[in-house]
Design a protein around this motif. Structure first.
Motif, short mmCIF file in Angstrom:
data_model
loop_
_atom_site.label_atom_id
_atom_site.label_comp_id
_atom_site.label_asym_id
_atom_site.label_seq_id
_atom_site.Cartn_x
_atom_site.Cartn_y
_atom_site.Cartn_z
N LEU A 177 -5.47 -19.08 23.30
CA LEU A 177 -4.77 -18.91 22.45
C LEU A 177 -3.22 -18.40 23.06
CD1 LEU A 177 -3.77 -18.20 19.27
CD2 LEU A 177 -4.51 -15.65 19.90
N ARG A 178 -2.26 -18.96 22.72
CA ARG A 178 -0.86 -18.53 23.51
C ARG A 178 0.16 -17.82 22.38
NH1 ARG A 178 -0.73 -20.06 28.84
NH2 ARG A 178 -2.34 -21.39 29.37
N ALA A 179 0.93 -17.10 22.68
CA ALA A 179 2.01 -16.77 21.84
C ALA A 179 3.10 -15.95 22.59
CB ALA A 179 1.42 -15.45 20.87
N PRO A 180 4.33 -16.23 22.34
CA PRO A 180 5.70 -15.47 22.96
C PRO A 180 5.50 -14.16 22.32
CG PRO A 180 6.33 -16.94 21.05
CD PRO A 180 4.72 -17.07 21.17
N ALA A 181 6.33 -13.30 23.08
CA ALA A 181 6.64 -11.80 22.78
C ALA A 181 7.19 -11.82 21.32
CB ALA A 181 7.44 -11.04 23.67
N ALA A 182 8.17 -12.66 20.89
CA ALA A 182 8.84 -12.75 19.55
C ALA A 182 7.69 -12.55 18.46
CB ALA A 182 9.76 -13.64 19.59
N ASP A 183 6.73 -13.65 18.60
CA ASP A 183 5.65 -13.84 17.64
C ASP A 183 4.94 -12.52 17.58
OD1 ASP A 183 6.71 -16.09 16.84
OD2 ASP A 183 4.92 -17.36 17.22
N LEU A 184 4.64 -11.86 18.63
CA LEU A 184 3.65 -10.54 18.51
C LEU A 184 4.46 -9.33 17.68
CD1 LEU A 184 2.41 -10.57 22.23
CD2 LEU A 184 1.26 -11.31 20.17
#
Length: 271
Positions: A177-184
Motif C-alpha cells: 500500500l502506498r499513499a502521499p501525504a495529501a491523501d492521508l
C-alpha cells in the motif's frame, strides 16, 4: 501488511499516474502540495524546520477539521511512500466500521459465527483483534473480505479512498500500500468532519477513539492508541494522529522510522 487488488495500475491507464504515483509538483524536493495552506499558522513553519533538520526527505501534513494547514510530500521519490504500516487504519478499520454500522458485524460476537475463526482460540471476536497490540491480524482482513464479498483493497478503493478523493492511494504491483501525504490529510480531515456523511461514520470514529481495554495496559482503542495531548495514533514508521478534542490531525512519512522524530513532530503539531 500488503493489499492485493486487480485495480493496481488502473490509474496509469487513465493518465493519472496510478495510485502509487506522486503528482509532479510534490515528487521532488519535499515541496508543499498546491492548494494546501502554508505559512506560520498553527506552527507550520516550526514543524517544517524541525523535520528538515532531522529528516529532510520526510513527508508530513498537519491540519484540522477544515483541511490541511500544510502538506509536504516526501522529497526525491518517484512514487508515493510505502504506507503498509498504516493499512490497518486506512483500509481494515474503515471497512470493519462500515460492516458494524450496517449491522453485518457485531464486535463481541465470536468469529465462528462468521466462519472466520480458523486457527484462532475459541471465542475470539473482532473486538479482541481490533484491540490487539501486535498489528492487524490476517484473520481480521479475512473477516472483512468474507463479509464484503470482495478483496479488501478493491472494496476500500471503491468505498473509502475514492469517495474521499484519495486518488493516489492504492497498492503497487507487489501489493504494498502506498499513499502521499495529501491523501492521508484527506482521510484524517474526514475523521474530524462535523457532518455525519461520508464513508467513515462519526459513530464508528467515536467508538474507536476511546479506551476499549478496560483496566488492561497498555490502553488501546480500536486499532488506535491513546497518545499525548488528547490525540490517538497509529503507526510506528509512517504515523497518523487525530485529536477530536483539539480538532487537529497530523501525518508523518519519515524516510527512516525514528521514535525521537515521531515524538518531536507530534509535540510540534499539537502544542
Amino acid at each position: 501488511m500488503t493489499l492485493q487488488s486487480d485495480r493496481a495500475g488502473q490509474a496509469d491507464q487513465t493518465g493519472q499516474g496510478g495510485p502509487a504515483r506522486l503528482a509532479a509538483e510534490g515528487a521532488q524536493g519535499g515541496r508543499c502540495e498546491p492548494g494546501a495552506r502554508q505559512g506560520s499558522g498553527r506552527g507550520a513553519d516550526r514543524i517544517a524546520a524541525l523535520v528538515r533538520e532531522v529528516d529532510p526527505g520526510a513527508g508530513w501534513a498537519v491540519g484540522g477539521v477544515d483541511g490541511p494547514d500544510a502538506v509536504v510530500e516526501p522529497g526525491g521519490r518517484a512514487i508515493a511512500p510505502d504506507v503498509a504500516g498504516l493499512a490497518g487504519v486506512l483500509a481494515v478499520w474503515p471497512v470493519i466500521g462500515m460492516l458494524v454500522d450496517a449491522g453485518e458485524l457485531a464486535l463481541h460476537t465470536p468469529l465462528t459465527a462468521y466462519g472466520a475463526a480458523d486457527g484462532l482460540p475459541a471465542g475470539i471476536t473482532a473486538h479482541h483483534l481490533l484491540t490487539h497490540g501486535s498489528g492487524v491480524s490476517p484473520a481480521l482482513v479475512g473477516l472483512a473480505e468474507r463479509l464484503c464479498g470482495s478483496p479488501l483493497a478493491g472494496f476500500a478503493a471503491d468505498r473509502i479512498w475514492g469517495p474521499l478523493g484519495m486518488t493516489r492511494t492504492g497498492p503497487d504491483a507487489d501489493g504494498t500500500l502506498r499513499a502521499p501525504a495529501a491523501d492521508l490529510g484527506r482521510f484524517l480531515s474526514h475523521l474530524l468532519a462535523p457532518t455525519g456523511g461520508g464513508p467513515v461514520s462519526r459513530a464508528w470514529t467515536a467508538q474507536s477513539l476511546r479506551i476499549r481495554t478496560g483496566e488492561l495496559l497498555p490502553a488501546r482503542g480500536l486499532l488506535w492508541h491513546p497518545s499525548a495531548h488528547g490525540s490517538w495514533s497509529h503507526g510506528e514508521g509512517p504515523a497518523l494522529w487525530v485529536s477530536p478534542r483539539a480538532q487537529r490531525w497530523a501525518a508523518l512519512l519519515p524516510t527512516t522510522p525514528s521514535a525521537p522524530l515521531r515524538t518531536a513532530f507530534r509535540e510540534a503539531a499539537f502544542t
